[in-house]
Design a protein around this motif. Structure first.
Motif, PDB file in Angstrom:
ATOM      1  N   GLU A 154       0.833  -1.202   0.000  1.00 55.13           N
ATOM      2  CA  GLU A 154       0.000   0.000   0.000  1.00 55.13           C
ATOM      3  C   GLU A 154       0.869   1.255   0.000  1.00 55.13           C
ATOM      4  OE1 GLU A 154      -3.128  -0.631  -0.257  1.00 55.13           O
ATOM      5  OE2 GLU A 154      -4.139   1.281   0.077  1.00 55.13           O
ATOM      6  N   LEU A 155       1.964   1.233   0.768  1.00 57.66           N
ATOM      7  CA  LEU A 155       2.827   2.408   0.884  1.00 57.66           C
ATOM      8  C   LEU A 155       3.791   2.545  -0.289  1.00 57.66           C
ATOM      9  CD1 LEU A 155       3.744   2.376   4.685  1.00 57.66           C
ATOM     10  CD2 LEU A 155       2.396   4.110   3.504  1.00 57.66           C
ATOM     11  N   PHE A 156       4.416   1.413  -0.701  1.00 60.95           N
ATOM     12  CA  PHE A 156       5.509   1.494  -1.656  1.00 60.95           C
ATOM     13  C   PHE A 156       5.169   0.940  -3.037  1.00 60.95           C
ATOM     14  CE2 PHE A 156       8.296   3.044   1.494  1.00 60.95           C
ATOM     15  CZ  PHE A 156       8.012   2.371   2.674  1.00 60.95           C
ATOM     16  N   GLY A 157       4.018   0.263  -3.172  1.00 65.02           N
ATOM     17  CA  GLY A 157       3.628  -0.270  -4.464  1.00 65.02           C
ATOM     18  C   GLY A 157       4.398  -1.527  -4.815  1.00 65.02           C
ATOM     19  N   TYR A 158       4.104  -2.100  -5.972  1.00 60.54           N
ATOM     20  CA  TYR A 158       4.841  -3.281  -6.431  1.00 60.54           C
ATOM     21  C   TYR A 158       5.026  -3.202  -7.936  1.00 60.54           C
ATOM     22  CZ  TYR A 158       0.084  -4.982  -7.413  1.00 60.54           C
ATOM     23  OH  TYR A 158      -1.210  -5.121  -7.852  1.00 60.54           O
TER      24      TYR A 158
END
Length: 489
Positions: A396-400
């Protein structure tokens, strides 16, 4: 004497035990026969993101009601896979020792008779107590579970509340049923909110794509809606112009109104208007909006500059803050000092920590600081670190990145830090952030860079962090649950 419901429950348990024997469940087994790997669990979390996020506040509310009574609550998907667990430390430690953790399957095929698995089989709320569980290690517990259904009536998960049998009340199952219904209502509300937001974006996009000013007023002249081109013409923000009357802007409004309300005539002419900082000459076309009895209820105005065309206003950001300091009202001297101090630091480059008890308005201050800063036209992205399960918050914070796991979106998925680039990210309940993620957050603060999960690429982000907590972070540092270096940053 057993009533009808008791008889049905006993029959369900009996049938479940017969199925458990058929599945060759071992009476003395401790762990589920199926527990997902970390990568498989991440994919499972992504598949059920909407259910997890909708359930988190309901699970917290139920847990707060029974907190301190040795209960824990479990959310599973429609296959019985655990997605989220919260509860009292002692009983939760016991559950974790049995590997009742996210990724473990609680369906009858893998662990025998239990409330969650049997609820999925019987498709009805059920309570399983003591020796009604098939495996021995669960005999100390009473489990109450209820299916969670989508709008079409399909089961998408279960909600469970488990405690030691001597503490379970006859109304425990009723509380779980109410909780499951609340989750269903939350999912329905989210669906319609998304639909309404999509519809609103469609209309806003249509209105804001028109290369001329568009204003809708009621019959008295109160401005109902103004597109971004009109706001740009007059030099007002949309929230400012929506509080005005067209008479304050258009010099010859009464003549325009008279022209379009008497008969079927429309109005088109060059008119002087009062912008925020100057007087403009605009070409105005006005049209009446009439109901069945031919009564004019609204007036539609199209506006163009006579001398030159205006550029379109920047596309509206998806993340935004609505509160400003003028909406914070109070008379207490200390409270006013806090407001004044917050105003002074609004344009500071420093990150901010806001502390205070729940319900004291920490996000209100965060939004106001953002709107008073030089980042006010950039995104304001809020995320509650305490409401999102540990396995989901990193993505959620850093994405993928694409290909980071099986089934990942073809182009990957940006995290909240990327979305907030140039603006502000509000990390509510920062004290609940997992310890290992605190290290990544510290790197963002120190280096201004982030990397998506599964990617070696480093992205530079310009994000101001405003964090909030109701915890004593100094005490959390001493307890070893919050990084000391992060606290002082």
């Amino acid at each position: 004497m057993l009533d009808k419901n008791d008889c049905l429950s006993k029959k369900c348990i009996m049938l479940s035990h017969e199925r458990s024997k058929k599945y060759e469940i071992n009476y003395n087994q401790i762990y589920s026969n199926k527990i997902l790997s970390e990568q498989e669990l991440f994919l499972k979390m992504e598949e059920n993101r909407e259910l997890i996020l909708a359930s988190a506040p309901i699970m917290n509310e139920i847990y707060n009601f029974v907190k301190g009574s040795n209960f824990f609550s479990i959310l599973t998907d429609n296959e019985g896979c655990i997605l989220n667990v919260i509860g009292d430390e002692d009983i939760l430690s016991e559950a974790f020792s049995f590997k009742m953790i996210p990724g473990a399957y609680m369906d009858e095929e893998n662990i025998g008779t239990n409330a969650m698995g049997t609820t999925l089989k019987e498709r009805t709320p059920i309570q399983v107590s003591g020796k009604e569980h098939f495996i021995k290690v669960y005999h100390r517990w009473t489990c109450s579970a209820c299916p969670i259904r989508d709008m079409d009536g399909n089961i998408i998960g279960t909600l469970d509340l488990t405690g030691y049998s001597e503490y379970v009340h006859s109304h425990t199952l009723g509380m779980v049923v109410a909780g499951a219904k609340a989750i269903e209502n939350e999912l329905i509300a989210n669906y319609y909110n998304i639909e309404l937001a999509s519809e609103k974006k469609y209309h806003d996009c249509l209105q804001n794509s028109i290369m001329m000013g568009l204003i809708i007023t009621n019959y008295e002249g109160t401005i109902i809606k103004a597109n971004s081109f009109a706001c740009g013409l007059f030099g007002y923000e949309d929230y400012e112009i929506n509080q005005m009357n067209i008479k304050d802007i258009v010099k010859d409004w009464n003549d325009i109104k008279k022209s379009i309300t008497e008969g079927d005539k429309t109005f088109q002419n060059n008119v002087d208007v009062y912008a925020k900082r100057n007087i403009l000459e605009l070409n105005i076309s006005a049209y009446p909006v009439r109901v069945n009895n031919n009564e004019t209820t609204h007036i539609l105005l199209f506006l163009n500059e006579v001398q030159k065309k205006r550029k379109m206003i920047d596309k509206i950001n998806s993340g935004f803050a609505i509160y400003t300091f003028d909406k914070i009202v109070g008379e207490d001297k200390n409270f006013l000092n806090v407001i004044n101090y917050a105003k002074k630091i609004a344009d500071s480059r420093s990150n901010i920590l806001i502390t205070g008890e729940s319900g004291t308005g920490k996000e209100l201050f965060a939004q106001s600081i953002h709107n008073s800063s030089n980042r006010s036209n950039a995104p304001f992205i809020a995320i509650n670190c305490g409401a999102i399960p540990r396995n989901l918050i990193e993505a959620e914070l850093f994405g993928y990145d694409e290909g980071s796991f099986t089934g990942a979106k073809a182009k990957g998925n940006p995290g909240k830090f990327e979305i907030a680039d140039g603006g502000t990210i509000f990390l509510d309940e920062i004290g609940e952030m997992p310890y290992d993620l605190q290290t990544r957050l510290l790197r963002v603060i120190e280096e201004g860079t982030i990397s998506r999960i599964g990617s070696s690429k480093v992205n530079v982000v310009d994000v101001r962090i405003i964090a909030a907590t109701n915890k004593n972070l100094i005490q959390e540092v001493e307890n070893g649950t919050f990084r000391k270096d992060l606290f002082y940053r």
